[in-house]
Design a protein around this motif. Structure first.
Motif, PDB file in Angstrom:
ATOM      1  N   LEU A   1       0.863  -1.177   0.000  1.00  0.00           N
ATOM      2  CA  LEU A   1       0.000   0.000   0.000  1.00  0.00           C
ATOM      3  C   LEU A   1       0.898   1.225   0.000  1.00  0.00           C
ATOM      4  O   LEU A   1       1.552   1.519   1.007  1.00  0.00           O
ATOM      5  CB  LEU A   1      -0.911   0.015   1.226  1.00  0.00           C
ATOM      6  CG  LEU A   1      -1.738   1.294   1.423  1.00  0.00           C
ATOM      7  CD1 LEU A   1      -2.749   1.463   0.305  1.00  0.00           C
ATOM      8  CD2 LEU A   1      -2.437   1.290   2.776  1.00  0.00           C
ATOM      9  N   ARG A   2       0.940   1.940  -1.112  1.00  0.00           N
ATOM     10  CA  ARG A   2       1.843   3.090  -1.188  1.00  0.00           C
ATOM     11  C   ARG A   2       1.386   4.205  -0.253  1.00  0.00           C
ATOM     12  O   ARG A   2       0.215   4.570  -0.233  1.00  0.00           O
ATOM     13  CB  ARG A   2       1.934   3.602  -2.629  1.00  0.00           C
ATOM     14  CG  ARG A   2       2.820   2.748  -3.499  1.00  0.00           C
ATOM     15  CD  ARG A   2       3.380   3.521  -4.683  1.00  0.00           C
ATOM     16  NE  ARG A   2       2.341   3.930  -5.609  1.00  0.00           N
ATOM     17  CZ  ARG A   2       2.045   5.194  -5.896  1.00  0.00           C
ATOM     18  NH1 ARG A   2       2.713   6.182  -5.317  1.00  0.00           N
ATOM     19  NH2 ARG A   2       1.108   5.484  -6.755  1.00  0.00           N
ATOM     20  N   LEU A   3       2.338   4.731   0.498  1.00  0.00           N
ATOM     21  CA  LEU A   3       2.067   5.794   1.454  1.00  0.00           C
ATOM     22  C   LEU A   3       2.563   7.153   0.963  1.00  0.00           C
ATOM     23  O   LEU A   3       2.421   8.148   1.667  1.00  0.00           O
ATOM     24  CB  LEU A   3       2.715   5.453   2.801  1.00  0.00           C
ATOM     25  CG  LEU A   3       2.234   4.143   3.437  1.00  0.00           C
ATOM     26  CD1 LEU A   3       3.038   3.827   4.692  1.00  0.00           C
ATOM     27  CD2 LEU A   3       0.745   4.201   3.752  1.00  0.00           C
ATOM     28  N   THR A   4       3.152   7.186  -0.226  1.00  0.00           N
ATOM     29  CA  THR A   4       3.590   8.435  -0.842  1.00  0.00           C
ATOM     30  C   THR A   4       2.442   9.038  -1.647  1.00  0.00           C
ATOM     31  O   THR A   4       1.462   8.349  -1.954  1.00  0.00           O
ATOM     32  CB  THR A   4       4.783   8.186  -1.770  1.00  0.00           C
ATOM     33  OG1 THR A   4       4.437   7.143  -2.705  1.00  0.00           O
ATOM     34  CG2 THR A   4       6.007   7.768  -0.988  1.00  0.00           C
ATOM     35  N   PRO A   5       2.526  10.317  -2.017  1.00  0.00           N
ATOM     36  CA  PRO A   5       1.513  10.882  -2.915  1.00  0.00           C
ATOM     37  C   PRO A   5       1.451  10.103  -4.233  1.00  0.00           C
ATOM     38  O   PRO A   5       2.396   9.397  -4.594  1.00  0.00           O
ATOM     39  CB  PRO A   5       2.018  12.316  -3.138  1.00  0.00           C
ATOM     40  CG  PRO A   5       2.861  12.619  -1.941  1.00  0.00           C
ATOM     41  CD  PRO A   5       3.509  11.321  -1.563  1.00  0.00           C
ATOM     42  N   ASP A   6       0.349  10.251  -4.955  1.00  0.00           N
ATOM     43  CA  ASP A   6       0.128   9.454  -6.159  1.00  0.00           C
ATOM     44  C   ASP A   6       1.202   9.652  -7.220  1.00  0.00           C
ATOM     45  O   ASP A   6       1.451   8.759  -8.029  1.00  0.00           O
ATOM     46  CB  ASP A   6      -1.236   9.798  -6.773  1.00  0.00           C
ATOM     47  CG  ASP A   6      -2.396   9.330  -5.908  1.00  0.00           C
ATOM     48  OD1 ASP A   6      -2.168   8.457  -5.051  1.00  0.00           O
ATOM     49  OD2 ASP A   6      -3.518   9.847  -6.083  1.00  0.00           O
ATOM     50  N   HIS A   7       1.855  10.823  -7.239  1.00  0.00           N
ATOM     51  CA  HIS A   7       2.725  11.146  -8.376  1.00  0.00           C
ATOM     52  C   HIS A   7       4.165  10.679  -8.217  1.00  0.00           C
ATOM     53  O   HIS A   7       4.945  10.797  -9.149  1.00  0.00           O
ATOM     54  CB  HIS A   7       2.703  12.657  -8.645  1.00  0.00           C
ATOM     55  CG  HIS A   7       3.124  13.486  -7.470  1.00  0.00           C
ATOM     56  ND1 HIS A   7       2.246  13.853  -6.472  1.00  0.00           N
ATOM     57  CD2 HIS A   7       4.310  14.017  -7.116  1.00  0.00           C
ATOM     58  CE1 HIS A   7       2.873  14.577  -5.573  1.00  0.00           C
ATOM     59  NE2 HIS A   7       4.130  14.688  -5.934  1.00  0.00           N
ATOM     60  N   PHE A   8       4.569  10.173  -7.035  1.00  0.00           N
ATOM     61  CA  PHE A   8       5.925   9.618  -6.950  1.00  0.00           C
ATOM     62  C   PHE A   8       5.937   8.386  -6.059  1.00  0.00           C
ATOM     63  O   PHE A   8       5.066   8.187  -5.211  1.00  0.00           O
ATOM     64  CB  PHE A   8       6.950  10.664  -6.488  1.00  0.00           C
ATOM     65  CG  PHE A   8       6.982  10.964  -5.018  1.00  0.00           C
ATOM     66  CD1 PHE A   8       7.715  10.164  -4.142  1.00  0.00           C
ATOM     67  CD2 PHE A   8       6.312  12.066  -4.500  1.00  0.00           C
ATOM     68  CE1 PHE A   8       7.763  10.450  -2.782  1.00  0.00           C
ATOM     69  CE2 PHE A   8       6.358  12.361  -3.147  1.00  0.00           C
ATOM     70  CZ  PHE A   8       7.081  11.541  -2.286  1.00  0.00           C
ATOM     71  N   ALA A   9       6.944   7.541  -6.287  1.00  0.00           N
ATOM     72  CA  ALA A   9       7.049   6.290  -5.542  1.00  0.00           C
ATOM     73  C   ALA A   9       8.514   5.949  -5.333  1.00  0.00           C
ATOM     74  O   ALA A   9       9.387   6.366  -6.114  1.00  0.00           O
ATOM     75  CB  ALA A   9       6.349   5.149  -6.289  1.00  0.00           C
ATOM     76  N   TYR A  10       8.767   5.188  -4.277  1.00  0.00           N
ATOM     77  CA  TYR A  10      10.090   4.632  -4.036  1.00  0.00           C
ATOM     78  C   TYR A  10      10.112   3.190  -4.532  1.00  0.00           C
ATOM     79  O   TYR A  10       9.195   2.418  -4.260  1.00  0.00           O
ATOM     80  CB  TYR A  10      10.438   4.678  -2.547  1.00  0.00           C
ATOM     81  CG  TYR A  10      10.615   6.076  -2.019  1.00  0.00           C
ATOM     82  CD1 TYR A  10      11.737   6.833  -2.343  1.00  0.00           C
ATOM     83  CD2 TYR A  10       9.647   6.659  -1.195  1.00  0.00           C
ATOM     84  CE1 TYR A  10      11.890   8.125  -1.862  1.00  0.00           C
ATOM     85  CE2 TYR A  10       9.792   7.946  -0.702  1.00  0.00           C
ATOM     86  CZ  TYR A  10      10.921   8.675  -1.040  1.00  0.00           C
ATOM     87  OH  TYR A  10      11.071   9.951  -0.565  1.00  0.00           O
ATOM     88  N   VAL A  11      11.170   2.849  -5.255  1.00  0.00           N
ATOM     89  CA  VAL A  11      11.343   1.492  -5.768  1.00  0.00           C
ATOM     90  C   VAL A  11      12.612   0.926  -5.152  1.00  0.00           C
ATOM     91  O   VAL A  11      13.718   1.396  -5.454  1.00  0.00           O
ATOM     92  CB  VAL A  11      11.443   1.474  -7.313  1.00  0.00           C
ATOM     93  CG1 VAL A  11      11.635   0.047  -7.808  1.00  0.00           C
ATOM     94  CG2 VAL A  11      10.200   2.104  -7.934  1.00  0.00           C
ATOM     95  N   LYS A  12      12.460  -0.065  -4.282  1.00  0.00           N
ATOM     96  CA  LYS A  12      13.621  -0.665  -3.629  1.00  0.00           C
ATOM     97  C   LYS A  12      14.258  -1.670  -4.589  1.00  0.00           C
ATOM     98  O   LYS A  12      13.650  -2.678  -4.930  1.00  0.00           O
ATOM     99  CB  LYS A  12      13.214  -1.342  -2.321  1.00  0.00           C
ATOM    100  CG  LYS A  12      14.401  -1.830  -1.503  1.00  0.00           C
ATOM    101  CD  LYS A  12      13.973  -2.474  -0.188  1.00  0.00           C
ATOM    102  CE  LYS A  12      13.541  -1.460   0.828  1.00  0.00           C
ATOM    103  NZ  LYS A  12      13.385  -2.059   2.193  1.00  0.00           N
ATOM    104  N   ILE A  13      15.493  -1.383  -5.018  1.00  0.00           N
ATOM    105  CA  ILE A  13      16.154  -2.244  -5.992  1.00  0.00           C
ATOM    106  C   ILE A  13      17.074  -3.267  -5.324  1.00  0.00           C
ATOM    107  O   ILE A  13      17.480  -4.250  -5.953  1.00  0.00           O
ATOM    108  CB  ILE A  13      16.945  -1.423  -7.027  1.00  0.00           C
ATOM    109  CG1 ILE A  13      18.112  -0.671  -6.367  1.00  0.00           C
ATOM    110  CG2 ILE A  13      16.033  -0.452  -7.761  1.00  0.00           C
ATOM    111  CD1 ILE A  13      19.032   0.050  -7.364  1.00  0.00           C
ATOM    112  N   ALA A  14      17.414  -3.047  -4.070  1.00  0.00           N
ATOM    113  CA  ALA A  14      18.280  -3.976  -3.338  1.00  0.00           C
ATOM    114  C   ALA A  14      18.106  -3.717  -1.850  1.00  0.00           C
ATOM    115  O   ALA A  14      17.514  -2.711  -1.439  1.00  0.00           O
ATOM    116  CB  ALA A  14      19.741  -3.820  -3.751  1.00  0.00           C
ATOM    117  N   GLU A  15      18.632  -4.620  -1.065  1.00  0.00           N
ATOM    118  CA  GLU A  15      18.570  -4.500   0.391  1.00  0.00           C
ATOM    119  C   GLU A  15      19.929  -4.899   0.948  1.00  0.00           C
ATOM    120  O   GLU A  15      20.687  -5.643   0.322  1.00  0.00           O
ATOM    121  CB  GLU A  15      17.460  -5.401   0.929  1.00  0.00           C
ATOM    122  CG  GLU A  15      17.261  -5.381   2.425  1.00  0.00           C
ATOM    123  CD  GLU A  15      16.889  -4.022   2.972  1.00  0.00           C
ATOM    124  OE1 GLU A  15      17.831  -3.231   3.211  1.00  0.00           O
ATOM    125  OE2 GLU A  15      15.697  -3.748   3.161  1.00  0.00           O
TER     126      GLU A  15
END
Length: 510
Positions: free
Chosen positions: A161-175
């Motif tokens: 469930l995205r908690l950022t505004p609709d127009h941007f997102a974080y994409v986790k590419i590694a951990e």
């Protein structure tokens, strides 16, 4: 849920919320109505730990008069780092969960709610001859089952469930992280570096863009290391520039790297930005530089924490880069990517930092003139090599150096901002500006009198402003563009820069 800390922690919170919704839980914004409250904590430095602990204790106190049966659950880095100590130190918490357990949150919440009831010492009736005796059950222990070395990594199918505004997102590419930095506890909390597959990341990105996202922020502990652990026969100890470049040069042409990832993301149809965050200077390659320069959707923005420039400090910090290597790398990046915005952070007051070493850092800042820069005072962390070093500086010394460095950067930032007046910039419009947000921008330092009139007697007319971000502004980190006018929210627009504050730009629609 209360989520603290960085964007990487926020993604974990999004996964937990998505997993709970998938299992039929209802999420409420009213704390007092909740059967369970999750506090997703940060434990990177002392200040973050204090915020996490204060939030836990305040939530427990609130529960006592608002909803005494509410289960209190602590997740994230604090519970991962202190998995053995916290149950004893914080008996008011009903369950602790680790980094690996974000998708198991539904089961943990159910168990915690049940455990809360038993821990309240609910009265039970037992027969005693001809009478019934009421006794209280002893309180149970907090629930805890945390792996010592996390290996979890999210996937496209992971509920979220995205908690950022609709127009941007974080994409986790590694951990995780493989670096041996002497001041940092992250590898012990988050485990070794592990990359997601490129196909999985691209699938997520396509979905986000189709949902209307205009900015993909790629995040990890070390984004420039992306993909190197996916190669056959991977060894963790290739963190130095020499070993990293040797390993990268031996990769097959179809191997996944940060360069190959952003090139494929750049091929997704639609108008959006790709922003790369958390790069390590030791792992930059010419191919990464070329990819950023050639891909039109990749923001010409580099987030590269350097921590220091003096060789003695870099060695004590175990940063695996020399001062000359850093200077050469910055030269290569600026030459290879015209118009690039450089963002960095430095640590001052590290053990053994002399006035001479600190002055060399100030000279470096004057020479390079970073467009975006933050300064942190050294935080002595238990379990780190730096925490046991001699020559620790006082808090007063550390804070004095931070203030001097930030004062220098303030002048540089003003000059860089002033040079943009008159330019037309592409921005992503975020939201209407509230009055308190405009006050935070220190509007009394606005230049050029464009919002003052001769009749105003110096009174600032706030008027209707929008908050936007340019290529140089990562979410929640950098400055903003304050636009006077009416523009569609969550969309790109061209604006003309008409003025500036210390760190923000002022603009009007073109």
């Amino acid at each position: 849920m209360i989520s603290l800390g960085c964007a990487k922690n926020l993604v974990d919170a999004e996964v937990m919320m998505g997993s709970l919704l998938k299992e039929g839980f209802e999420i409420t914004n009213e704390n007092a109505d909740a059967d369970a409250l999750i506090i997703n904590t940060c434990s990177f430095i002392d200040a973050a730990q204090e915020e996490s602990v204060d939030t836990i204790l305040e939530s427990a106190e609130f529960r006592e008069y608002a909803n005494s049966v509410q289960a209190l659950i602590v997740s994230g880095c604090l519970s991962q780092r202190y998995r053995k100590e916290l149950p004893r130190l914080m008996p008011e918490v009903d369950a602790f969960m680790g980094i690996d357990q974000v998708e198991q949150v539904g089961d943990i919440v159910r168990q915690a709610v049940g455990n809360r009831g038993s821990r309240l010492g609910q009265a039970t009736e037992k027969p005693n001859g001809n009478e019934t005796e009421t006794t209280a059950e002893p309180p149970g222990e907090p629930l805890i089952d945390i792996h010592s070395r996390p290996d979890y990594i999210p996937a496209f199918e992971t509920p979220r469930l995205r908690l950022t505004p609709d127009h941007f997102a974080y994409v986790k590419i590694a951990e995780g992280c493989n670096h041996p930095c002497s001041f940092c506890i992250i590898p012990r909390m988050r485990g070794s570096h592990r990359s997601r597959s490129q196909a999985d990341i691209v699938q997520e990105a396509r979905q986000l863009v189709s949902d209307g996202v205009k900015e993909l922020n790629l995040i990890s502990q070390d984004s420039t290391y992306y993909g190197l652990d996916l190669r056959p026969g991977h060894r963790e100890n290739i963190s130095s520039p020499e070993r990293f470049n040797a390993a990268a040069s031996q990769l097959p042409t179809d191997a996944s790297t940060l360069a190959s990832l952003i090139r494929e993301l750049n091929g997704i149809d639609d108008e959006f930005w790709i922003r790369v965050l958390y790069t390590h200077p030791a792992h930059w390659t010419d191919e990464i530089i070329s990819a950023i320069a050639e891909c039109d959707k990749v923001a010409k923005y580099v987030d590269m924490p350097l921590q220091h420039i003096h060789d003695a400090m870099l060695e004590r910090m175990r940063r695996e880069t020399s001062g000359q290597y850093i200077r050469d790398l910055i030269g290569r990046i600026r030459e290879g990517i015209p118009g690039i915005v450089l963002r960095t952070t430095f640590i001052v007051g590290f053990p053994g930092e002399t006035e001479e070493y600190f002055e060399s850092l100030l000279d470096f800042m004057r020479d390079v003139r970073f467009e975006r820069l933050g300064v942190f005072t050294y935080s002595k962390e238990d379990g780190t090599k730096a925490g046991a070093m001699a020559s620790q500086l006082t808090d007063k010394q550390k804070e004095e150096r931070r203030e001097r460095a930030m004062a220098l950067q303030l002048g540089i930032s003003r000059e860089i901002a002033a040079a943009q007046v008159g330019q037309v910039n592409r921005v992503l419009v975020e939201k209407p500006a509230a009055a308190e947000e405009l006050q935070q921008a220190k509007m009394n330092s606005w230049e050029h009198g464009h919002i003052r009139s001769e009749e105003s007697n110096g009174v600032i007319d706030l008027g209707p402003y929008l908050i936007a971000r340019g290529v140089a502004d990562a979410p929640d980190i950098d400055g903003r563009v304050l636009v006077r006018g009416d523009l569609p929210l969550g969309q790109f627009a061209d604006v003309r820069i008409t003025g500036h504050t210390d760190y923000d730009l002022i603009a009007e629609p073109v």
